[in-house]
Motif scaffolding. Sequence first.
Motif, PDB file in Angstrom:
ATOM      1  N   ASN A  38       5.849 -10.525   6.747  1.00 53.78           N
ATOM      2  CA  ASN A  38       4.828  -9.477   6.618  1.00 53.78           C
ATOM      3  C   ASN A  38       4.309  -9.407   5.188  1.00 53.78           C
ATOM      4  OD1 ASN A  38       6.792  -7.438   8.780  1.00 53.78           O
ATOM      5  ND2 ASN A  38       4.901  -8.434   9.363  1.00 53.78           N
ATOM      6  N   PHE A  39       5.229  -9.463   4.222  1.00 54.40           N
ATOM      7  CA  PHE A  39       4.835  -9.394   2.816  1.00 54.40           C
ATOM      8  C   PHE A  39       4.060 -10.648   2.400  1.00 54.40           C
ATOM      9  CE2 PHE A  39       8.274  -6.249   2.775  1.00 54.40           C
ATOM     10  CZ  PHE A  39       7.677  -5.233   2.065  1.00 54.40           C
ATOM     11  N   VAL A  40       4.569 -11.808   2.790  1.00 60.59           N
ATOM     12  CA  VAL A  40       3.910 -13.070   2.432  1.00 60.59           C
ATOM     13  C   VAL A  40       2.510 -13.123   3.041  1.00 60.59           C
ATOM     14  CG1 VAL A  40       4.004 -15.584   2.749  1.00 60.59           C
ATOM     15  CG2 VAL A  40       6.057 -14.327   2.041  1.00 60.59           C
ATOM     16  N   SER A  45      -3.268 -12.919   2.390  1.00 60.22           N
ATOM     17  CA  SER A  45      -4.540 -12.341   2.859  1.00 60.22           C
ATOM     18  C   SER A  45      -5.330 -11.685   1.737  1.00 60.22           C
ATOM     19  CB  SER A  45      -4.270 -11.313   3.961  1.00 60.22           C
ATOM     20  OG  SER A  45      -3.734 -11.954   5.094  1.00 60.22           O
ATOM     21  N   GLY A  46      -4.734 -11.619   0.553  1.00 60.62           N
ATOM     22  CA  GLY A  46      -5.437 -11.048  -0.591  1.00 60.62           C
ATOM     23  C   GLY A  46      -5.404  -9.536  -0.662  1.00 60.62           C
ATOM     24  N   TYR A  47      -4.451  -8.928   0.040  1.00 64.43           N
ATOM     25  CA  TYR A  47      -4.331  -7.478  -0.024  1.00 64.43           C
ATOM     26  C   TYR A  47      -3.930  -7.053  -1.433  1.00 64.43           C
ATOM     27  CZ  TYR A  47      -4.255  -7.538   5.120  1.00 64.43           C
ATOM     28  OH  TYR A  47      -4.564  -7.713   6.443  1.00 64.43           O
ATOM     29  N   SER A  48      -4.283  -5.839  -1.788  1.00 58.30           N
ATOM     30  CA  SER A  48      -3.895  -5.288  -3.077  1.00 58.30           C
ATOM     31  C   SER A  48      -2.413  -4.939  -2.992  1.00 58.30           C
ATOM     32  CB  SER A  48      -4.730  -4.041  -3.379  1.00 58.30           C
ATOM     33  OG  SER A  48      -4.425  -3.557  -4.656  1.00 58.30           O
ATOM     34  N   ALA A  49      -1.606  -5.650  -3.724  1.00 57.55           N
ATOM     35  CA  ALA A  49      -0.151  -5.495  -3.647  1.00 57.55           C
ATOM     36  C   ALA A  49       0.410  -5.362  -5.057  1.00 57.55           C
ATOM     37  CB  ALA A  49       0.473  -6.694  -2.927  1.00 57.55           C
ATOM     38  N   TRP A  50       1.220  -4.332  -5.260  1.00 57.61           N
ATOM     39  CA  TRP A  50       1.727  -3.997  -6.588  1.00 57.61           C
ATOM     40  C   TRP A  50       3.220  -3.739  -6.553  1.00 57.61           C
ATOM     41  CZ3 TRP A  50      -1.512  -3.872 -10.829  1.00 57.61           C
ATOM     42  CH2 TRP A  50      -2.861  -4.054 -10.532  1.00 57.61           C
ATOM     43  N   MET A  66      -8.140  -3.547   1.864  1.00 60.37           N
ATOM     44  CA  MET A  66      -9.495  -3.028   1.653  1.00 60.37           C
ATOM     45  C   MET A  66     -10.406  -3.625   2.717  1.00 60.37           C
ATOM     46  SD  MET A  66      -9.207  -1.080  -1.031  1.00 60.37           S
ATOM     47  CE  MET A  66     -10.936  -0.713  -1.103  1.00 60.37           C
ATOM     48  N   VAL A  67     -11.119  -2.760   3.435  1.00 62.22           N
ATOM     49  CA  VAL A  67     -12.095  -3.204   4.428  1.00 62.22           C
ATOM     50  C   VAL A  67     -13.375  -2.415   4.174  1.00 62.22           C
ATOM     51  CG1 VAL A  67     -12.651  -3.395   6.881  1.00 62.22           C
ATOM     52  CG2 VAL A  67     -10.284  -3.685   6.124  1.00 62.22           C
ATOM     53  N   LEU A  68     -14.392  -3.129   3.729  1.00 61.30           N
ATOM     54  CA  LEU A  68     -15.669  -2.508   3.362  1.00 61.30           C
ATOM     55  C   LEU A  68     -15.414  -1.370   2.376  1.00 61.30           C
ATOM     56  CD1 LEU A  68     -17.388  -2.611   6.869  1.00 61.30           C
ATOM     57  CD2 LEU A  68     -17.659  -4.232   4.986  1.00 61.30           C
ATOM     58  N   ASP A  69     -15.724  -0.129   2.753  1.00 64.13           N
ATOM     59  CA  ASP A  69     -15.529   0.975   1.813  1.00 64.13           C
ATOM     60  C   ASP A  69     -14.302   1.824   2.179  1.00 64.13           C
ATOM     61  OD1 ASP A  69     -16.520   2.177   4.082  1.00 64.13           O
ATOM     62  OD2 ASP A  69     -17.882   3.520   3.015  1.00 64.13           O
ATOM     63  N   GLU A  70     -13.331   1.205   2.854  1.00 65.69           N
ATOM     64  CA  GLU A  70     -12.108   1.919   3.227  1.00 65.69           C
ATOM     65  C   GLU A  70     -10.882   1.215   2.688  1.00 65.69           C
ATOM     66  OE1 GLU A  70     -12.082   2.210   7.489  1.00 65.69           O
ATOM     67  OE2 GLU A  70     -13.690   3.689   7.512  1.00 65.69           O
ATOM     68  N   ALA A  71      -9.940   2.013   2.234  1.00 65.45           N
ATOM     69  CA  ALA A  71      -8.641   1.510   1.795  1.00 65.45           C
ATOM     70  C   ALA A  71      -7.608   1.962   2.819  1.00 65.45           C
ATOM     71  CB  ALA A  71      -8.293   2.074   0.423  1.00 65.45           C
ATOM     72  N   HIS A  72      -6.760   1.036   3.257  1.00 58.84           N
ATOM     73  CA  HIS A  72      -5.711   1.368   4.220  1.00 58.84           C
ATOM     74  C   HIS A  72      -4.370   1.055   3.563  1.00 58.84           C
ATOM     75  CE1 HIS A  72      -4.481   1.658   8.643  1.00 58.84           C
ATOM     76  NE2 HIS A  72      -3.396   1.736   7.906  1.00 58.84           N
ATOM     77  N   LEU A  73      -3.623   2.103   3.234  1.00 61.95           N
ATOM     78  CA  LEU A  73      -2.308   1.934   2.619  1.00 61.95           C
ATOM     79  C   LEU A  73      -1.336   1.474   3.696  1.00 61.95           C
ATOM     80  CD1 LEU A  73      -0.789   2.304  -0.087  1.00 61.95           C
ATOM     81  CD2 LEU A  73      -0.172   4.589   0.719  1.00 61.95           C
ATOM     82  N   LEU A  74      -0.788   0.299   3.524  1.00 64.30           N
ATOM     83  CA  LEU A  74       0.067  -0.307   4.541  1.00 64.30           C
ATOM     84  C   LEU A  74       1.546  -0.039   4.311  1.00 64.30           C
ATOM     85  CD1 LEU A  74      -1.734  -3.770   4.664  1.00 64.30           C
ATOM     86  CD2 LEU A  74      -2.041  -1.834   6.238  1.00 64.30           C
TER      87      LEU A  74
END
Length: 158
Positions: A38-40, A45-50, A66-74
């Motif tokens: 899941n993490f890999v 996929s280029g998700y914002s990961a910190w 990030m999808v268009l103008d929405e951020a989805h915290l996973l």
Amino acid sequence: MSAVLAQALALRPMQMEDMEAIMVIEPTIYSHPWTRGNFVDSLNSGYSAWVLLQQQKIIGYALMMMVLDEAHLLNISVAKPQQKQGLGRYLLTHMIEISKRHKAANMFLEVRTSNLSAITLYESMGFCEMAIRRGYYPADPVIFKSGREDAMLMGLAL
């Protein structure tokens, strides 16, 4: 959070080399933890990961799509020994700022309805309940005998 603690913290983008440390933390805080895959996949996929570091040691992490103008915290997580010290708020604040930099209009997340401490944190940061997703999560066997648990969908206008 104390000024001394804040000075000892650092945030940086997650890297593949962080997986070992993350995979030590993840199963200690979730009944159904994310897998290494899941993490890999999220990184690929280029998700914002910190990652959140304290004295060069990973103690927390967050991933957001990030999808268009929405951020989805996973996923947002703080290692058990460091919980209840304001670090979740610190990490969430960072993710909100990242969302704003990406020009997101809203941030969304799902949280187990039984996770009252997380819900309290999200509400204190301005998130509002938007809906209940019935049977969204596998049930935590410590809390539920069997079945699935509902998720609260929460949103924050940025």
